[in-house]
Design an enzyme around this catalytic site. Structure first.
Site, short mmCIF file in Angstrom:
data_model
loop_
_atom_site.label_atom_id
_atom_site.label_comp_id
_atom_site.label_asym_id
_atom_site.label_seq_id
_atom_site.Cartn_x
_atom_site.Cartn_y
_atom_site.Cartn_z
N LYS A 112 0.83 -1.21 0.00
CA LYS A 112 0.00 0.00 0.00
C LYS A 112 0.85 1.25 0.00
O LYS A 112 0.51 2.24 -0.66
CB LYS A 112 -0.95 0.03 1.21
CG LYS A 112 -2.11 -0.95 1.07
CD LYS A 112 -3.20 -0.63 2.09
CE LYS A 112 -4.29 -1.71 2.07
NZ LYS A 112 -5.28 -1.53 3.15
N LYS A 195 -5.46 -10.59 -6.74
CA LYS A 195 -6.64 -10.95 -5.95
C LYS A 195 -7.77 -9.94 -6.21
O LYS A 195 -7.51 -8.77 -6.52
CB LYS A 195 -6.30 -11.04 -4.47
CG LYS A 195 -5.98 -9.72 -3.82
CD LYS A 195 -5.91 -9.86 -2.29
CE LYS A 195 -5.67 -8.49 -1.68
NZ LYS A 195 -5.79 -8.42 -0.24
N LYS A 198 -11.01 -4.35 -3.49
CA LYS A 198 -11.76 -3.09 -3.58
C LYS A 198 -11.03 -2.04 -4.38
O LYS A 198 -11.62 -1.16 -4.97
CB LYS A 198 -11.97 -2.54 -2.16
CG LYS A 198 -12.97 -3.35 -1.38
CD LYS A 198 -13.00 -2.92 0.09
CE LYS A 198 -12.18 -3.88 0.92
NZ LYS A 198 -12.81 -4.28 2.17
P1 TYM Z 1 -10.55 -6.63 4.45
O1 TYM Z 1 -11.71 -5.75 4.61
O2 TYM Z 1 -9.47 -6.19 3.52
O3 TYM Z 1 -10.98 -8.06 4.01
C1 TYM Z 1 -12.00 -8.73 4.72
C2 TYM Z 1 -11.87 -10.25 4.59
O4 TYM Z 1 -12.01 -10.66 3.22
C3 TYM Z 1 -10.91 -11.46 2.85
N1 TYM Z 1 -10.59 -11.22 1.43
C4 TYM Z 1 -10.47 -12.17 0.51
N2 TYM Z 1 -10.59 -13.50 0.59
C5 TYM Z 1 -10.42 -14.21 -0.55
N3 TYM Z 1 -10.15 -13.64 -1.76
C6 TYM Z 1 -10.04 -12.29 -1.88
N4 TYM Z 1 -9.81 -11.76 -3.06
C7 TYM Z 1 -10.20 -11.50 -0.70
N5 TYM Z 1 -10.16 -10.17 -0.47
C8 TYM Z 1 -10.41 -10.01 0.86
C9 TYM Z 1 -9.77 -11.00 3.76
O5 TYM Z 1 -8.78 -11.99 3.88
C10 TYM Z 1 -10.49 -10.76 5.05
O6 TYM Z 1 -10.69 -11.97 5.75
N6 TYM Z 1 -7.25 -6.55 8.09
C11 TYM Z 1 -8.54 -7.15 7.80
C12 TYM Z 1 -9.64 -6.58 8.66
C13 TYM Z 1 -9.47 -6.82 10.12
C14 TYM Z 1 -9.52 -8.06 10.80
C15 TYM Z 1 -9.33 -7.77 12.16
C16 TYM Z 1 -9.71 -9.37 10.38
C17 TYM Z 1 -9.24 -5.87 11.06
N7 TYM Z 1 -9.17 -6.45 12.29
C18 TYM Z 1 -9.31 -8.79 13.12
C19 TYM Z 1 -9.70 -10.37 11.34
C20 TYM Z 1 -9.49 -10.09 12.70
C21 TYM Z 1 -8.80 -6.92 6.33
O7 TYM Z 1 -7.90 -6.74 5.55
O8 TYM Z 1 -10.05 -6.89 5.91
#
Ligand code: TYM
Length: 332
Positions: A112, A195, A198
């Site tokens: 990022k 992947k 967003k």
């Molecule tokens: P975020 O919002 O980026 O993603 C949310 C969840 O979606 C999964 N994900 C995917 N899985 C498969 N293929 C994809 N292309 C894909 N894109 C996203 C992510 O692996 C995630 O499970 N840092 C976390 C948010 C967070 C969190 C936490 C998660 C904050 N605190 C505590 C678990 C526990 C995140 O990037 O979310």
């Protein structure tokens, strides 16, 4: 019941199919056998610039999609991260036991900050994984179901928990990641070696949960494949086709080999048509339910408040213990 924790950022109007398959589907399946906490991590979202009014709306929309996808807000604790101040408070303490080098090695930060430029990246973005560790550790979490891209963050969380326990005495449960094998990474339909994300460059490769069914169908029918015309799973040589097979498998629950068997000898058009039907069938009710919930934002906000109160009770206990351990003087 073992404690489960996971969360998502409210950084788009709609969640996408990667979020749905990588996270929500597993959450839904696991919520019964676990004491589950699911957060909408708005404090994480502001580590990159957000429009304030839009962020509020996206936060509600994310909550609606959790519920529409099957998270039960009376069985699981579904809340907004900023409603529970202990997250930011524990993150501060964890900042003090995290090394600069350790944080700088996080690949998500490297990616990022490379994209936006290191000088334009905030300290918040740098500290993102430490806030995530705080989320997880506050709830004495046993298991964290996430997509593959979060693996390194969970490793850091474990390291911080072990370090704190070693330095200040046993305080935190050391959590484990749970990452689904076949569906841990869903790829962009137009660019199947990246992947689904967003922040993708073109919208054509992303399936949004709130897309109209016709739009979903069009995106799947136009997915990038390859020229050899054989339906087989080979993530290296055939990333496009393999991604379609993974999605099909994840949603139907039928193993990849069975899906390959089903479509063997047929054309890519057939696979896409079959997949479009499966995905539309799965997402249509989710979309309808989410839109219905968004029609009554006051009720949604009420649910979130009740759930935040439940989360606060657990979080405050851990935070009080942490403050004691590190030697912060209690107010009289
Ligand atoms: P975020 O919002 O980026 O993603 C949310 C969840 O979606 C999964 N994900 C995917 N899985 C498969 N293929 C994809 N292309 C894909 N894109 C996203 C992510 O692996 C995630 O499970 N840092 C976390 C948010 C967070 C969190 C936490 C998660 C904050 N605190 C505590 C678990 C526990 C995140 O990037 O979310």
């Amino acid at each position: 019941k073992p404690r489960l924790y996971s969360g998502m950022q409210p950084s788009a109007d709609s969640l996408h199919l990667g979020n749905y398959i990588g996270a929500l589907l597993q959450w839904k399946q696991m919520q019964q056998e676990h004491d589950a906490f699911f957060s909408i991590v708005d404090l994480h979202a502001i580590t990159v610039p957000q429009d304030p009014a839009e962020l509020r709306e996206k936060t509600r929309r994310t909550a609606a999609q959790y519920i529409a996808a099957g998270i039960d807000p009376s069985a699981s604790t579904l809340y907004v991260q900023s409603h529970v101040p202990a997250h930011a408070q524990l993150a501060w303490v964890l900042n003090t036991i995290t090394g600069m080098g350790e944080a700088a090695r996080m690949t998500q930060f490297k990616d990022k900050s490379a994209k936006h430029g290191r000088d334009a990246s905030s300290v918040g973005l740098f500290a993102y994984p430490i806030l995530m560790a705080a989320d997880i550790l506050l709830y004495q979490t046993d298991i964290v179901p996430v997509g593959d891209d979060q693996r390194q963050h969970i490793e850091l969380t474990r390291d911080l928990a072990e370090r704190f326990n070693a330095r200040f005495g046993d305080t935190f449960v050391v959590p484990k990641a749970q990452i689904q094998k076949d569906s841990a990474r869903i790829y962009d339909l137009q660019n199947p070696t990246s992947k689904m994300s967003k922040s993708a460059e073109t919208p054509a490769g992303i399936i949004w949960l709130l897309d109209e069914p016709k739009v979903t169908q069009k995106k799947i029918m136009r997915a990038v494949t390859d020229n050899d015309g054989v339906i087989a799973f080979d993530a290296q040589e055939k990333p496009g086709v393999s991604n379609l097979l993974s999605i099909y498998s994840a949603i139907t629950g039928s193993p990849i080999e069975a899906v390959v068997g089903e479509f063997e000898g047929r054309g890519y058009g057939d696979l896409k048509k079959g997949l479009a039907e499966v995905v539309m069938g799965e997402l249509e009710p989710v979309r309808a339910r989410a839109l219905e919930l968004l029609d009554d934002p006051a009720e949604l906000d009420r649910l979130l408040a009740v759930n935040a109160a439940r989360a606060t009770e657990v979080a405050e206990q851990t935070l009080a213990e942490v403050y004691d351990r590190v030697g912060l003087l209690r107010p009289a």
